[in-house]
Design an enzyme around this catalytic site. Sequence first.
Site, PDB file in Angstrom:
ATOM      1  N   GLU A 330     -16.689 -28.200   1.154  1.00 38.73           N
ATOM      2  CA  GLU A 330     -16.207 -27.463  -0.010  1.00 38.73           C
ATOM      3  C   GLU A 330     -17.269 -27.492  -1.106  1.00 38.73           C
ATOM      4  O   GLU A 330     -17.724 -28.572  -1.500  1.00 38.73           O
ATOM      5  CB  GLU A 330     -14.926 -28.089  -0.565  1.00 38.73           C
ATOM      6  CG  GLU A 330     -13.676 -27.733   0.187  1.00 38.73           C
ATOM      7  CD  GLU A 330     -12.421 -28.077  -0.605  1.00 38.73           C
ATOM      8  OE1 GLU A 330     -11.359 -27.564  -0.219  1.00 38.73           O
ATOM      9  OE2 GLU A 330     -12.486 -28.855  -1.571  1.00 38.73           O
ATOM     10  N   CYS A 331     -17.646 -26.330  -1.592  1.00 41.78           N
ATOM     11  CA  CYS A 331     -18.534 -26.191  -2.736  1.00 41.78           C
ATOM     12  C   CYS A 331     -19.813 -27.022  -2.535  1.00 41.78           C
ATOM     13  O   CYS A 331     -20.691 -26.626  -1.793  1.00 41.78           O
ATOM     14  CB  CYS A 331     -17.813 -26.551  -4.032  1.00 41.78           C
ATOM     15  SG  CYS A 331     -18.560 -25.817  -5.498  1.00 41.78           S
ATOM     16  N   GLY A 332     -19.934 -28.195  -3.150  1.00 42.01           N
ATOM     17  CA  GLY A 332     -21.118 -29.012  -2.937  1.00 42.01           C
ATOM     18  C   GLY A 332     -21.334 -29.347  -1.481  1.00 42.01           C
ATOM     19  O   GLY A 332     -22.475 -29.369  -0.996  1.00 42.01           O
ATOM     20  N   SER A 436     -17.217 -23.204   2.298  1.00 37.81           N
ATOM     21  CA  SER A 436     -17.235 -22.160   1.270  1.00 37.81           C
ATOM     22  C   SER A 436     -17.241 -22.835  -0.090  1.00 37.81           C
ATOM     23  O   SER A 436     -17.046 -24.051  -0.211  1.00 37.81           O
ATOM     24  CB  SER A 436     -16.025 -21.234   1.402  1.00 37.81           C
ATOM     25  OG  SER A 436     -14.855 -21.876   0.944  1.00 37.81           O
TER      26      SER A 436
END
Length: 446
Positions: A330-332, A436
């Site tokens: 997720e993200c990072g 994502s």
Amino acid sequence: MRGLVIGAPRSGAGKSTLMMALLAAFRRRGLAVGGAKSGPDYIDPAFHEAACGRPSPNLDSWAMPPALLDAVAARAAAGLDLLLTESAMGLFDGAGEEPGRQGSAADLAARFGLPVLLLLDVSGQSQSAAAVAHGFATHRPGVRVAGVVLNRVASPRHRAGAAGAIAATGLPVLGALPREAAITLPERHLGLVQAREHGDLPALLARLADLAEAHLDLDAILAAAAPFPALPASPAAPLPPPLPPLGQRIAVAQDAAFSFLYPHLVQGWRAMGVELLPFSPLADEAPPEAAEACWLPGGYPELHAGRLAAAGRFLSGLRRFAETRPVHGECGGFMVLGEGLEDAAGQRHAMAGLLGHATSFARRRMVLGYRAARLLADGPLGRAGTTLRGHEFHYASVLTPSVLGPGADAPFATLRDALGQDLGPAGARRGRVSGSFFHAIATQEG
């Protein structure tokens, strides 16, 4: 159990400072006090936990189905004398069009019958603050402002002018905090610097408790809190599953680069018998072999990109793990799964290469908002067609893949914003690996 919502007209008014001061002061008095945060946020709850000594959950009326929201609130309030809930942005700020499901702190105040302690930054104004206070007190039926705290007061005369005008509207003023640079909390692009990075947090909390005792009417604030309602969810009952677990044993990256994991997800998975196996990429640890799946949460990998690129055991172990078991970022975590990460200075650092994108902080672009993500294939977060609710908040931009070419990876999901606007495909998946910028909060009901 009593509760109170800490609200303000906008971000930057000083809610986090007031919240930490109240938590630290009431804890010093021997009260069992806890914190919660309205809407999506990872950083403020860590400060709440440091101040009150217990985890601080998120309460999100947009992303959480009502049954989950009630259950998380019931758990948060259980066994406490007082639960303080800090508003995100302004008190009434939210998204979407469904009444009571907009993610605002006002939704929580109305749903749970909790009064609001309104914080007003009165720098640059005096009697005009009364008009703001009156407007907030009368704006939404079912949301009751129990009192006002003034912030950034310049002098006794300044305080008297604002407080007198507000009192004339019938609202009690329960304290006034002075302008004081020494209590300003350091910030970076996603909000406050993380609690674990604050070098002198215990001393800061002691100063904030002193500030509260000197400038706030703590007895009146405590009396303003209302009893928490009898919720349909029992605090002892297992949480409704927010998300399907990736497996019965999940390796979870956990350190200063990967720290954004919502408490309700952890509680929900553990209630289902899931074992979480933490490991530290910054300590060059690979995902534990006993795990059935791996989760790379968000965080600040851009601040540690050089160390992550040099963490050979972590990167090679992650690649081996992905050959046989699912990995989601997720993200990072999504950034680290890509080919490379360009830091703010423009230096490129090689990452895991399990997905074909690269990300850049040298070419910053802020993306912020609630998201509904419809999964495009069966995967660790659910079956194809499942819709998850969550959010995006990042400054990284995606670069054209330098080796594999555009479109080498299939998209992870299609996104819509809180108003239902189609934002198109997002994220990536390849084999057992997916990721994502989307942070999942819960599976959408229905």
